[in-house]
Design a protein around this motif. Structure first.
Motif, short mmCIF file in Angstrom:
data_model
loop_
_atom_site.label_atom_id
_atom_site.label_comp_id
_atom_site.label_asym_id
_atom_site.label_seq_id
_atom_site.Cartn_x
_atom_site.Cartn_y
_atom_site.Cartn_z
N THR A 56 0.83 -1.19 0.00
CA THR A 56 0.00 0.00 0.00
C THR A 56 0.87 1.25 0.00
N PHE A 57 0.22 2.38 -0.18
CA PHE A 57 0.90 3.68 -0.11
C PHE A 57 1.64 3.83 1.21
N VAL A 58 1.01 3.43 2.31
CA VAL A 58 1.65 3.56 3.62
C VAL A 58 2.91 2.71 3.69
N ASP A 59 2.90 1.52 3.06
CA ASP A 59 4.10 0.68 3.02
C ASP A 59 5.26 1.41 2.35
N TYR A 60 4.97 2.08 1.23
CA TYR A 60 6.05 2.75 0.49
C TYR A 60 6.60 3.95 1.25
N VAL A 61 5.72 4.79 1.80
CA VAL A 61 6.24 5.96 2.53
C VAL A 61 6.90 5.53 3.84
N SER A 62 6.41 4.43 4.45
CA SER A 62 7.06 3.92 5.65
C SER A 62 8.47 3.42 5.35
N GLY A 63 8.66 2.94 4.13
CA GLY A 63 9.98 2.49 3.72
C GLY A 63 10.88 3.60 3.22
N GLY A 64 10.41 4.85 3.28
CA GLY A 64 11.26 5.99 2.93
C GLY A 64 11.07 6.52 1.53
N CYS A 65 10.02 6.11 0.82
CA CYS A 65 9.79 6.64 -0.52
C CYS A 65 9.58 8.14 -0.46
N GLU A 66 10.36 8.88 -1.24
CA GLU A 66 10.26 10.34 -1.27
C GLU A 66 9.13 10.77 -2.20
N MET A 67 8.32 11.70 -1.74
CA MET A 67 7.27 12.29 -2.57
C MET A 67 7.73 13.68 -2.98
N ASN A 68 7.88 13.89 -4.28
CA ASN A 68 8.37 15.16 -4.80
C ASN A 68 7.24 15.94 -5.47
N LEU A 69 7.37 17.25 -5.47
CA LEU A 69 6.34 18.12 -6.03
C LEU A 69 6.94 19.04 -7.08
N CYS A 70 6.28 19.16 -8.22
CA CYS A 70 6.59 20.15 -9.25
C CYS A 70 5.32 20.97 -9.50
N VAL A 71 5.48 22.26 -9.76
CA VAL A 71 4.34 23.13 -9.99
C VAL A 71 4.52 23.85 -11.32
N ALA A 72 3.46 23.88 -12.13
CA ALA A 72 3.47 24.61 -13.40
C ALA A 72 2.28 25.56 -13.42
N ILE A 73 2.52 26.82 -13.82
CA ILE A 73 1.51 27.87 -13.72
C ILE A 73 1.26 28.49 -15.09
N ASP A 74 0.00 28.73 -15.36
CA ASP A 74 -0.48 29.27 -16.63
C ASP A 74 -0.32 30.80 -16.66
N PHE A 75 0.47 31.31 -17.63
CA PHE A 75 0.65 32.75 -17.80
C PHE A 75 0.13 33.22 -19.16
N THR A 76 -0.90 32.53 -19.65
CA THR A 76 -1.48 32.96 -20.92
C THR A 76 -2.29 34.24 -20.73
N GLY A 77 -2.52 34.94 -21.85
CA GLY A 77 -3.20 36.23 -21.80
C GLY A 77 -4.63 36.15 -21.34
N SER A 78 -5.26 34.98 -21.44
CA SER A 78 -6.67 34.86 -21.04
C SER A 78 -6.87 35.01 -19.54
N ASN A 79 -5.77 35.02 -18.77
CA ASN A 79 -5.89 35.26 -17.34
C ASN A 79 -6.25 36.71 -17.03
N GLY A 80 -6.06 37.60 -18.02
CA GLY A 80 -6.39 39.00 -17.82
C GLY A 80 -5.23 39.82 -17.29
N ASP A 81 -5.42 41.14 -17.27
CA ASP A 81 -4.41 42.07 -16.78
C ASP A 81 -4.30 41.94 -15.26
N PRO A 82 -3.19 41.44 -14.75
CA PRO A 82 -3.08 41.17 -13.31
C PRO A 82 -3.17 42.41 -12.44
N ARG A 83 -3.08 43.60 -13.05
CA ARG A 83 -3.21 44.82 -12.25
C ARG A 83 -4.66 45.18 -11.99
N LYS A 84 -5.57 44.50 -12.67
CA LYS A 84 -6.99 44.83 -12.52
C LYS A 84 -7.64 43.89 -11.50
#
Length: 659
Positions: free
Chosen positions: A372-400
């Motif tokens: 199970t998941f608990v078995d793997y993390v108990s055995g020291g399996c590292e969980m890593n995180l990557c984040v990707a963020i959308d900067f397309t124009g459809s998000n609008g003018d961030p100053r508004k």
């Protein structure tokens, strides 16, 4: 042309972990539904620098010749005929993992009072609500350890845990007062997820008075219960002249780890006073706690002469040899939830110093449980995180104000920041170095649209606050918010990163798994290309979580979430932020609940089993300092000895349900 309807009924075998390669689907193919094509402008926003305050309009520029894109919108109607196991996977209970909590304490203060000896501590574990207005729930209490300031309680508490759902609890320690009110000795608040993320699955916290509480979480393997009635015969008297011993017994299970072999107490009986041929009361023991579901696990029974001081005198144990100290019999042993044949074997068993294997006869067909998941993390399996963020124009003018990337002057988070904080805070618990790569996509640099670029000054940032700082800093780099929305490069980059981390971990005898969180305000421009990218990286140690921000049409994202193929893992999960805007707990539960199963499927598909659980001695565990803000002032009503314990007064800690 009339619509062409084709019924496809394709099935495949079900894996032993409960997920499907294919599920029956009824497809309705729409041959020609397009009525007209729309021409829209793709707003390309150039942002040289956007300070958080006193934003200057002169810094905002539009392209002189806006880029135009032809958008063809095709609506595909489909009906799923779900397999029963697929429907089971939609049940929230499907993703819950059973874990067991054990606790012990060190350096407790002696609050017994002058000339009253040493305190007799016991602990009460109370589940704290994660929703306002809900009362805390007492899960139970440990046994009392007489005259000890270093108690190690045998009582184990079982939790249902789901990745992404907070599971806070408080440990209150009391000194038992037989004729009066129990005295509080200290308390500490823990989170199941935080403990699981620590090496050795153990967390220690200092109390206000300098004592320390250690909480350890392990996988709980169900498998029924054992009702055990034990009796002794002609036990050795170790009490002394003109007195008789007061025998009690302990059941211990063997634990093997990198630090060597140890015996952990899993049950302790009450003593039978002044009796060398005791009939102990029936014991009802969870087999998951007794032997972790492994009927081959070695057990030991130790018999002691009870002493009020807590320093019980050994009378013998089943692992000893040599001089006979008496005989202990299994008078009655009935299991529930197991083969009836085991009951008959156990009822016929007689236990003495020699035949220790007679205690738990093992059926030859006993099967090991799946990892199970608990078995793997108990055995020291590292969980890593990557984040990707959308900067397309459809998000609008961030100053508004009101646009998706706008930074609020009052310091409150926008929806991108809320999603990063909520999801990142959960996954960060499982990453030992807490260093995360942050990427952006959909912006122009030097006139070229970049579909994967580094956010922040370094390839990895420190912690969740580092992710937020890298995100905010992008708007001071002179980017041009552009388009289209393309995930493929981010997915490929994350997969390469995940493979590199797993290769490095494997060379060191460890394991590694990565989660990519993509935050976007709209559907991808090419669904098929994105699906192909996911298919190509499905053999990587990677899960992909896509969080839709804003009010866009996310139908393309839902298609990716449902995307499956018979020969590849389903690694994608889509969640619409607005559906969970009311509660960060709701968001993290929805985004992360599939990751444990995806992790297990990756490793088992490669034939990689969990490493042995990491074990740490108390001296190796850093005791976290006392934090006054975490102090929980709960009062318990204990009633009679066998009555239910309830919270009678005190404030309840409610973890951050909002953002």
């Amino acid at each position: 042309m009339a619509n062409k309807v084709e019924r496809v009924m394709s099935t495949s075998s079900v894996s032993k972990h409960g997920f499907l390669g294919f599920i029956p689907i009824l497809f309705i193919h729409v041959s020609k539904i397009l009525k007209s094509a729309m021409m829209i402008d793709d707003d390309s926003i150039k942002l040289d620098s956007i300070p958080r305050k006193n934003k200057s309009r002169s810094l905002f520029k539009q392209h002189d010749q806006p880029h135009t894109t032809q958008i063809t919108k095709i609506i595909i109607a489909s009906t799923r005929i779900h397999h029963p196991l697929y429907l089971l996977s939609l049940n929230p209970e499907y993703f819950k993992m059973k874990v067991e909590l054990s606790i012990h304490a060190t350096k407790l203060p002696n609050v017994a009072g002058l000339l009253k000896g040493t305190s007799d501590p016991f602990a009460v574990v109370t589940h704290l609500p994660s929703e306002p207005g809900v009362n805390p729930t007492v899960l139970g209490k440990t046994e009392v350890i007489k005259n000890s300031l270093y108690p190690k309680w045998a009582k184990v508490f079982v939790f249902d845990y789901e990745l992404g759902t907070p599971m806070p609890f408080v440990v209150d320690i009391y000194d038992e007062v037989r004729k009066g009110e129990n005295k509080k000795m200290g308390s500490a608040v823990f989170q199941i997820g935080t403990i699981l993320g620590r090496k050795g699955n153990t967390q220690a916290k200092k109390l206000k008075n300098g004592a320390a509480v250690f909480a350890h979480v392990a996988k709980h393997v169900g498998g029924g219960t054992l009702r055990l009635q034990m009796t002794g015969e002609k036990l050795k008297n170790v009490e002394g002249f003109l007195k008789k011993s007061d025998p009690l017994y302990e059941i211990l299970k063997r634990q093997d780890g990198p630090a060597g072999m140890s015996w952990d107490v899993v049950y302790r009986s009450k003593p039978v006073m002044d009796n060398l041929s005791p009939n102990w009361p029936d014991a009802v023991i969870d087999l998951g706690i007794l032997c972790s579901g492994d009927l081959d696990k070695e057990l030991k029974i130790a018999v002691y002469d009870y002493e009020k001081s807590g320093r019980h005198v050994p009378m013998g144990e089943f692992e000893t040899s040599g001089k006979k100290t008496g005989t202990v019999y299994v008078k009655k042993a009935v299991t529930t939830g197991l083969d009836e044949g085991l009951n008959k074997q156990m009822e016929a068993a007689t236990i003495s110093s020699a035949p220790k294997a007679a205690f738990v006869p093992v059926p030859p067909t006993a099967a090991a449980s799946s990892p199970t998941f608990v078995d793997y993390v108990s055995g020291g399996c590292e969980m890593n995180l990557c984040v990707a963020i959308d900067f397309t124009g459809s998000n609008g003018d961030p100053r508004k104000p009101g646009t998706l990337h706008h930074f609020n002057s009052d310091g409150s988070k926008n929806d991108y920041e809320k999603a990063v904080s909520a999801i990142g805070s959960i996954l960060a618990k499982y990453d030992s170095d807490k260093k995360f790569p942050v990427w952006g996509f959909g912006a122009k640099y030097g006139g070229v649209v970049r579909h994967c670029f580094q956010c922040g000054p370094a390839s990895e940032v420190d912690g969740v606050e580092g992710i937020l700082a890298a995100y905010r800093g992008v708007f001071a780099t002179g980017l041009i918010m552009s388009g289209p929305t393309v995930f493929t490069e981010v997915i490929q980059t994350a997969a390469a990163h995940a493979i590199s981390l797993e290769d490095s971990a494997r060379q060191k005898g460890g394991q590694s798994y990565t989660t990519l969180v993509i935050l976007t305000d709209g559907s991808v421009s090419d669904v098929n290309a994105t699906a192909d990218a996911l298919r190509q990286v499905s053999d990587a140690p990677l899960s992909v979580v896509i969080v839709g921000i804003g009010q866009a049409d996310f139908s393309g994202m839902r298609f990716l979430d449902d995307f499956e193929t018979s020969s590849k893992r389903d690694i994608a999960q889509f969640v619409e932020f607005n559906a969970h805007k009311h509660s960060c707990q709701s968001l993290t539960s929805a985004t992360l609940h599939e990751i444990p199963d995806q992790l297990v499927k990756f490793f088992t598909s490669k034939g990689i089993m969990p490493s042995s659980p990491i074990q740490k001695d108390d001296e190796e565990i850093a005791v976290e300092p006392y934090i006054p803000e975490e102090e929980i002032d709960l009062s318990h009503n204990f009633g009679g000895e066998d009555e239910e314990i309830v919270v009678s007064a005190g404030g309840a800690y409610v973890p951050g349900n909002g953002y």
